[in-house]
Design an enzyme around this catalytic site. Sequence first.
Site, PDB file in Angstrom:
ATOM      1  N   ALA A 384      32.806  40.428  41.995  1.00 16.73           N
ATOM      2  CA  ALA A 384      34.008  40.008  41.655  1.00 16.73           C
ATOM      3  C   ALA A 384      34.545  38.971  42.381  1.00 16.73           C
ATOM      4  CB  ALA A 384      34.896  41.186  41.368  1.00 16.73           C
ATOM      5  N   CYS A 385      35.256  38.092  41.907  1.00 13.70           N
ATOM      6  CA  CYS A 385      35.854  36.740  42.614  1.00 13.70           C
ATOM      7  C   CYS A 385      37.213  36.394  41.851  1.00 13.70           C
ATOM      8  CB  CYS A 385      34.901  35.851  43.030  1.00 13.70           C
ATOM      9  SG  CYS A 385      34.438  34.581  41.643  1.00 13.70           S
ATOM     10  N   ASP A 386      37.711  35.300  42.260  1.00 12.06           N
ATOM     11  CA  ASP A 386      38.958  35.024  41.270  1.00 12.06           C
ATOM     12  C   ASP A 386      38.781  34.440  39.956  1.00 12.06           C
ATOM     13  OD1 ASP A 386      41.337  35.440  43.368  1.00 12.06           O
ATOM     14  OD2 ASP A 386      40.634  33.270  44.372  1.00 12.06           O
TER      15      ASP A 386
END
Length: 469
Positions: A384-386
């Site tokens: 998960a990232c932005d």
Amino acid sequence: MEQKGFRAKVQKFGSYLSGMIMPNIAAFIAWGLITALFIPTGWWPNESLAALVGPMITYLLPLLIGFTGGRIVYGLRGGVVGATATMGVIVGSDIPMFLGAMLMGPLGGYLIKKIDDLFQDKIRSGFEMLYNNFSAGILGAILAGFALKIIGPVVYGLNQALAAGVEFMINAGLLPLANILIEPAKVLFLNNAINHGILSPIGVEQAAETGKSILFMLETNPGPGLGILLAFMIFGKGMAKSSASGATVIHFLGGIHEIYFPYILMKPVLILAAIAGGISGVFTFSIFNAGLSATPSPGSIFAYMAMTPRGDHLAVLLGIFVATAVSFVIASIILKTTKEETGDLSTAAMQMEELKGKKSSVSDSLTKEETTKVAGNVNKVVFACDAGMGSSAMGASLLKDKFKKAGIEGIEVTNKAINDLENDADIIITHKDLTDRAQAKVPTAQHISVDNFLNSPKYEELVEELKSK
């Protein structure tokens, strides 16, 4: 310090714009496909199906953006108020109100959140539903009227000014020079502010009139990055050379352009190759009047071909090829004439994370409080990232490869934006500065923090732990 602070603010702004646009890219693609297929100049002209084009661009897409912007700020309640407020700018203008939606959506979510902070605890038991419905309804009505009378005309004027500036550059033959700013902006992660804030809204407006727009290709052209990666495949050294072939597949076929940024950061002079490739590609597009029907996201060659209107495929491919060839030649000269590497790939990857505003430490070893020891069965691992595309996609690709080599089967490895995380994830891997957000979103999952998505010893530890189960 002031420059770093300004860059961080622009990056945050770009990330927020991306957060409103990216979840709705499927709707943009649907509109682009309908436009490319059924308008009078499309592949299969159909008057009844072409009637979808206008309402979708006028109402559906801005409302989705407004809803998403409000939801990011304050959940579904914020999304409803944001969409209602967005309707005001839509009715108050005769152009697609993407910029207005990007403003009114978050504003609606923010104001309803503040109102709830003031009054929600003071509502007597049994009156909660009455308060919730009427507070959101009254605020939505006020904001819609405000947007109709004030915000709409202001945004319309701004949009017209930006469109006039772009048209002037096109008519003067200066549009290719925009890549002097765009290519460095990509490496510095400022591209979202440019692409989603300026180019895409104007491009959609142009596509609604003519069926295509060259603006969709200014930032998304995979050619400049592809040329640089090909140069590393042939003339690179060490880890950079050995990893370039895999990065090329991820970049060109997968559309994750972020994969080539560390290669430029290793040798910053390579930005000249990217700029030259971008300029030559846009110049080629301009000569042949090429364009796309909607933004290709991710910037994969497959997305490019799907969004190319009838008759433009050869011109689009030629622009990508020219950009690739120019950036390859310049990057090859730079690599061949440079005696030593200016840095290694893992160091450049850490530098990339720092540029994104996520300071990385040199060590990525496990702390005493954290372990990769797996509790229970694992069916799904999520990076998960932005935005859920660049960094997380690269990490997921690396871990999939490690699982395959280790003979680990039956475990899904995917990537998402933090805001889209669901409770079906068994393990969630994030950059250490984002782990708190991920834990708050899915507290039931096991969370693993890394300093660098491209090179973390925790991947090996996780592999060994899963193999032993």
